[in-house]
Design a protein around this motif. Structure first.
Motif, PDB file in Angstrom:
ATOM      1  N   ALA A  68       3.572  16.888 111.373  1.00 57.40           N
ATOM      2  CA  ALA A  68       4.221  17.521 110.216  1.00 57.40           C
ATOM      3  C   ALA A  68       5.737  17.290 110.254  1.00 57.40           C
ATOM      4  O   ALA A  68       6.373  17.066 109.231  1.00 57.40           O
ATOM      5  CB  ALA A  68       3.925  19.022 110.198  1.00 57.40           C
ATOM      6  N   VAL A  69       6.320  17.304 111.452  1.00 51.71           N
ATOM      7  CA  VAL A  69       7.777  17.163 111.579  1.00 51.71           C
ATOM      8  C   VAL A  69       8.193  15.697 111.442  1.00 51.71           C
ATOM      9  O   VAL A  69       9.231  15.373 110.865  1.00 51.71           O
ATOM     10  CB  VAL A  69       8.242  17.721 112.953  1.00 51.71           C
ATOM     11  CG1 VAL A  69       9.700  17.405 113.215  1.00 51.71           C
ATOM     12  CG2 VAL A  69       8.001  19.230 113.015  1.00 51.71           C
ATOM     13  N   GLY A  70       7.391  14.793 111.983  1.00 48.56           N
ATOM     14  CA  GLY A  70       7.717  13.363 111.974  1.00 48.56           C
ATOM     15  C   GLY A  70       6.680  12.623 112.787  1.00 48.56           C
ATOM     16  O   GLY A  70       5.638  13.188 113.133  1.00 48.56           O
TER      17      GLY A  70
ATOM     18  N   TRP B  84       1.649  19.648 124.598  1.00 41.76           N
ATOM     19  CA  TRP B  84       2.903  19.925 125.313  1.00 41.76           C
ATOM     20  C   TRP B  84       4.039  19.080 124.768  1.00 41.76           C
ATOM     21  O   TRP B  84       5.179  19.518 124.704  1.00 41.76           O
ATOM     22  CB  TRP B  84       2.742  19.666 126.818  1.00 41.76           C
ATOM     23  CG  TRP B  84       1.803  20.616 127.467  1.00 41.76           C
ATOM     24  CD1 TRP B  84       1.276  21.757 126.907  1.00 41.76           C
ATOM     25  CD2 TRP B  84       1.253  20.531 128.769  1.00 41.76           C
ATOM     26  NE1 TRP B  84       0.442  22.372 127.800  1.00 41.76           N
ATOM     27  CE2 TRP B  84       0.406  21.647 128.946  1.00 41.76           C
ATOM     28  CE3 TRP B  84       1.394  19.617 129.813  1.00 41.76           C
ATOM     29  CZ2 TRP B  84      -0.289  21.871 130.129  1.00 41.76           C
ATOM     30  CZ3 TRP B  84       0.697  19.850 130.992  1.00 41.76           C
ATOM     31  CH2 TRP B  84      -0.130  20.957 131.141  1.00 41.76           C
ATOM     32  N   MET B  85       3.705  17.828 124.367  1.00 43.27           N
ATOM     33  CA  MET B  85       4.752  16.979 123.787  1.00 43.27           C
ATOM     34  C   MET B  85       5.258  17.574 122.476  1.00 43.27           C
ATOM     35  O   MET B  85       6.449  17.543 122.195  1.00 43.27           O
ATOM     36  CB  MET B  85       4.236  15.549 123.551  1.00 43.27           C
ATOM     37  CG  MET B  85       4.119  14.700 124.790  1.00 43.27           C
ATOM     38  SD  MET B  85       5.629  14.616 125.768  1.00 43.27           S
ATOM     39  CE  MET B  85       6.751  13.864 124.598  1.00 43.27           C
ATOM     40  N   SER B  86       4.341  18.123 121.665  1.00 43.29           N
ATOM     41  CA  SER B  86       4.773  18.790 120.421  1.00 43.29           C
ATOM     42  C   SER B  86       5.725  19.933 120.751  1.00 43.29           C
ATOM     43  O   SER B  86       6.758  20.118 120.093  1.00 43.29           O
ATOM     44  CB  SER B  86       3.575  19.383 119.681  1.00 43.29           C
ATOM     45  OG  SER B  86       2.907  18.409 118.957  1.00 43.29           O
ATOM     46  N   LEU B  87       5.357  20.712 121.777  1.00 45.41           N
ATOM     47  CA  LEU B  87       6.190  21.856 122.165  1.00 45.41           C
ATOM     48  C   LEU B  87       7.565  21.383 122.637  1.00 45.41           C
ATOM     49  O   LEU B  87       8.601  21.927 122.235  1.00 45.41           O
ATOM     50  CB  LEU B  87       5.501  22.670 123.258  1.00 45.41           C
ATOM     51  CG  LEU B  87       4.212  23.378 122.808  1.00 45.41           C
ATOM     52  CD1 LEU B  87       3.377  23.804 124.001  1.00 45.41           C
ATOM     53  CD2 LEU B  87       4.555  24.587 121.934  1.00 45.41           C
ATOM     54  N   LYS B  88       7.568  20.336 123.484  1.00 45.75           N
ATOM     55  CA  LYS B  88       8.850  19.813 123.994  1.00 45.75           C
ATOM     56  C   LYS B  88       9.741  19.365 122.839  1.00 45.75           C
ATOM     57  O   LYS B  88      10.934  19.659 122.807  1.00 45.75           O
ATOM     58  CB  LYS B  88       8.614  18.576 124.879  1.00 45.75           C
ATOM     59  CG  LYS B  88       8.139  18.894 126.261  1.00 45.75           C
ATOM     60  CD  LYS B  88       8.103  17.612 127.092  1.00 45.75           C
ATOM     61  CE  LYS B  88       7.270  17.831 128.327  1.00 45.75           C
ATOM     62  NZ  LYS B  88       7.260  16.706 129.234  1.00 45.75           N
ATOM     63  N   CYS B  89       9.148  18.612 121.900  1.00 46.74           N
ATOM     64  CA  CYS B  89       9.947  18.106 120.776  1.00 46.74           C
ATOM     65  C   CYS B  89      10.516  19.271 119.972  1.00 46.74           C
ATOM     66  O   CYS B  89      11.649  19.201 119.492  1.00 46.74           O
ATOM     67  CB  CYS B  89       9.113  17.182 119.892  1.00 46.74           C
ATOM     68  SG  CYS B  89       8.642  15.667 120.747  1.00 46.74           S
ATOM     69  N   GLY B  90       9.735  20.345 119.843  1.00 45.73           N
ATOM     70  CA  GLY B  90      10.226  21.535 119.131  1.00 45.73           C
ATOM     71  C   GLY B  90      11.352  22.213 119.898  1.00 45.73           C
ATOM     72  O   GLY B  90      12.362  22.623 119.322  1.00 45.73           O
TER      73      GLY B  90
ATOM     74  N   ARG C 282       7.600  26.873 116.639  1.00 45.15           N
ATOM     75  CA  ARG C 282       8.175  27.342 115.376  1.00 45.15           C
ATOM     76  C   ARG C 282       8.401  26.199 114.372  1.00 45.15           C
ATOM     77  O   ARG C 282       7.991  26.278 113.223  1.00 45.15           O
ATOM     78  CB  ARG C 282       9.482  28.085 115.651  1.00 45.15           C
ATOM     79  CG  ARG C 282      10.035  28.759 114.409  1.00 45.15           C
ATOM     80  CD  ARG C 282      11.276  29.547 114.692  1.00 45.15           C
ATOM     81  NE  ARG C 282      11.023  30.739 115.493  1.00 45.15           N
ATOM     82  CZ  ARG C 282      11.878  31.239 116.380  1.00 45.15           C
ATOM     83  NH1 ARG C 282      13.026  30.650 116.595  1.00 45.15           N
ATOM     84  NH2 ARG C 282      11.599  32.333 117.057  1.00 45.15           N
ATOM     85  N   LYS C 283       9.007  25.086 114.863  1.00 45.57           N
ATOM     86  CA  LYS C 283       9.383  24.015 113.939  1.00 45.57           C
ATOM     87  C   LYS C 283       8.141  23.337 113.322  1.00 45.57           C
ATOM     88  O   LYS C 283       8.084  23.123 112.114  1.00 45.57           O
ATOM     89  CB  LYS C 283      10.245  22.995 114.681  1.00 45.57           C
ATOM     90  CG  LYS C 283      10.916  21.994 113.764  1.00 45.57           C
ATOM     91  CD  LYS C 283      11.910  21.157 114.554  1.00 45.57           C
ATOM     92  CE  LYS C 283      12.422  20.006 113.743  1.00 45.57           C
ATOM     93  NZ  LYS C 283      13.324  19.141 114.509  1.00 45.57           N
ATOM     94  N   MET C 284       7.144  23.044 114.163  1.00 47.75           N
ATOM     95  CA  MET C 284       5.952  22.363 113.601  1.00 47.75           C
ATOM     96  C   MET C 284       5.166  23.293 112.688  1.00 47.75           C
ATOM     97  O   MET C 284       4.557  22.849 111.712  1.00 47.75           O
ATOM     98  CB  MET C 284       5.069  21.756 114.697  1.00 47.75           C
ATOM     99  CG  MET C 284       4.408  22.723 115.615  1.00 47.75           C
ATOM    100  SD  MET C 284       3.454  21.862 116.879  1.00 47.75           S
ATOM    101  CE  MET C 284       4.062  22.675 118.341  1.00 47.75           C
ATOM    102  N   SER C 285       5.208  24.598 112.986  1.00 48.15           N
ATOM    103  CA  SER C 285       4.506  25.548 112.116  1.00 48.15           C
ATOM    104  C   SER C 285       5.197  25.608 110.755  1.00 48.15           C
ATOM    105  O   SER C 285       4.540  25.557 109.711  1.00 48.15           O
ATOM    106  CB  SER C 285       4.505  26.950 112.733  1.00 48.15           C
ATOM    107  OG  SER C 285       3.982  26.914 114.022  1.00 48.15           O
ATOM    108  N   GLU C 286       6.529  25.677 110.785  1.00 47.11           N
ATOM    109  CA  GLU C 286       7.281  25.726 109.525  1.00 47.11           C
ATOM    110  C   GLU C 286       7.069  24.443 108.722  1.00 47.11           C
ATOM    111  O   GLU C 286       6.869  24.473 107.515  1.00 47.11           O
ATOM    112  CB  GLU C 286       8.782  25.919 109.804  1.00 47.11           C
ATOM    113  CG  GLU C 286       9.166  27.355 110.096  1.00 47.11           C
ATOM    114  CD  GLU C 286       8.695  28.298 108.997  1.00 47.11           C
ATOM    115  OE1 GLU C 286       9.415  28.463 108.007  1.00 47.11           O
ATOM    116  OE2 GLU C 286       7.592  28.864 109.124  1.00 47.11           O
TER     117      GLU C 286
END
Ligand code: NAD
Length: 428
Positions: free
Chosen positions: A79-81, A104-110, A416-420
């Protein structure tokens, strides 16, 4: 039990451990989303990767026979990129582990606020028993197998356990041949001459050191003279040992897959770096070694697991003597052990924050590839420091304000960022 029985029991344990890794990640993601006030639907979206590809890769081995390897590529949330994450070559890679690692990679990027979602790949193989030619054919075969779903604006691989800049170079070359144009932005962790970034190889360790410095400040510990134990002497662990040793810390323990070395007066890190092989192995040169389990329980100020997952568990969490544990590896502390360490007042800096230096400089590499303009090592280091200090303090302050352990706080910042982004896109 015969050898076959032992192998089967080990394989079963491995499957259970990786399933546990995935389910524990899901539990913390669920808790983080609930604390942020999201509905159950958001959890349903984020609890598994959006895409999971399993591939079979035929490779002609040096003796003429063909071996079929199994590989995976998981894309957690885009969703973010584009998604982003390493490719691991290891005999114990499995589907659930790759899924958890992509989350975990999604979390790190966030957490470090990059314009990416998380991805991860892996191939079940043992590169320690393969020739360079076999590794090259396997790397190229993997890229051909996953080429439909990866690319500089789709999903960007990188190095991980037992993969390096040479493997990234073969993969980039294969992708460029398939697409018929040079595509340096397809993969990061490349050699400098192929568009790699200054500082990429030491980035994970540099990020971990910045987290150690920030955590030490919070606990009133001076890095100079602090007693440090590091599990793993590969890409992450060896740079880490060097940086901390150069900063005046006393590195009293290091390890590799075969065992561990301990000297309460401090190990000769430069000598060990000189003697280690390309797989991060050095302990086989010594007679007096201890086990990895003994290493983790050594009396020290700072413990840095920098090897593999599931190392601090309910079995040893009560025996950990460090006052700060900084996770350079992915998933070295289990869900249950995190609780025990927190209750014991040990400051645990979680993997998704501590080891985010690698993906941050991977992002810098991709930006440089896209713009065709390259930065100096000092510029990269300076930019990295700013990102990690800000991210550490963001997570630490969230943990203090909400009275949470740093893992849950990091997950809250990370989801937070990927959810938004998913919400704005109208997915949930
Ligand atoms: P590496 O392959 O270079 O080194 C791994 C080290 O762990 C070696 O010293 C190896 O001997 C040791 N090891 C392997 N099996 C072991 C076992 N059973 N017990 C104890 N030690 C064992 O890998 P790396 O790149 O240094 O990665 C280490 C960890 O850091 C991994 O969890 C990886 O996911 C994580 N990480 C690495 C990067 C990076 O950029 N390299 C980035 C983020 C996270």
């Amino acid at each position: 039990m015969g050898t076959q029985g032992i192998a089967a029991a080990e394989a079963k344990q491995q499957v259970e451990e990786s399933l546990n890794m995935l389910t524990s990640t899901q539990i913390v993601v669920k808790e983080a989303l609930a604390k942020l006030g999201y509905q159950e639907e958001m959890y349903e979206l984020l609890k598994e990767p959006l895409r999971m590809l399993t591939v079979r890769i035929p490779v002609r081995m040096d003796d003429g026979h063909v071996e079929i390897f199994t590989g995976y590529r998981a894309q957690h949330n885009d969703a973010v990129g584009p998604t982003k994450g390493g490719v691991r070559f290891h005999p114990e890679v499995d589907e659930n582990e790759v899924k958890a690692l992509s989350m975990w990679m999604s979390l790190k990027c966030g957490i470090v606020d990059l314009p990416y979602g998380g991805g991860k790949g892996g191939i079940i193989c043992d590169p320690r028993n393969m020739s360079l030619g076999e590794l090259e054919r396997l790397s190229r075969g993997y890229v051909r197998a996953i080429s439909q779903i990866v690319g500089p604006t789709k999903d960007i691989p990188a190095p991980d356990v037992y993969t390096n800049s040479q493997i990234m170079a073969w993969m980039m070359d294969e992708y460029s041949r398939l697409r018929e144009y040079d595509s340096p932005g397809f993969i990061t962790g490349k050699p400098l001459v192929l568009g790699g970034s200054h500082g990429r190889e030491k980035a994970t360790a540099e990020g971990v050191v910045i987290c150690i410095e920030e955590a030490a400040k919070k606990r009133g510990i001076e890095i100079k003279g602090a007693r440090v134990v590091i599990q793993g002497f590969g890409n992450a662990g060896s740079f880490l040992a060097k940086f901390l040793h150069d900063a005046g810390a006393k590195v009293i323990g290091i390890s590799d897959a075969n065992g561990a070395l301990h000297d309460p007066d401090g190990l000769d890190i430069d000598y060990l770096l000189d003697r280690r092989d390309s797989f991060g192995t050095v302990t086989n040169l010594f007679d007096h070694t201890i086990t990895n389990q003994e290493l983790l329980e050594l009396d020290c100020d700072i413990l840095v697991p920098a090897a593999i997952s599931n190392q601090i568990t309910v079995k040893n969490a009560d025996n950990i003597k460090a006052s700060i544990v900084v996770e350079a590896a992915n998933g070295p502390t289990t869900f249950e052990a995190t609780k025990i360490l927190s209750e014991r007042g040990i400051l645990l800096v979680p993997d998704v924050l501590a080891s985010s230096g690698g993906v941050t400089v991977s992002y810098f590499e991709w930006v440089q590839n896209n713009q065709g303009y390259y930065w100096s090592e000092e510029e990269v280091s300076e930019k990295l420091r700013k990102v990690i200090v800000k991210s550490f303090n963001n997570v630490y302050d969230t943990a203090v304000a909400r009275k949470l352990n740093m893992r849950l706080a990091a997950y809250m910042v990370g989801v937070r960022k990927m959810s938004e982004a998913s919400r704005f896109r109208g997915w949930v």
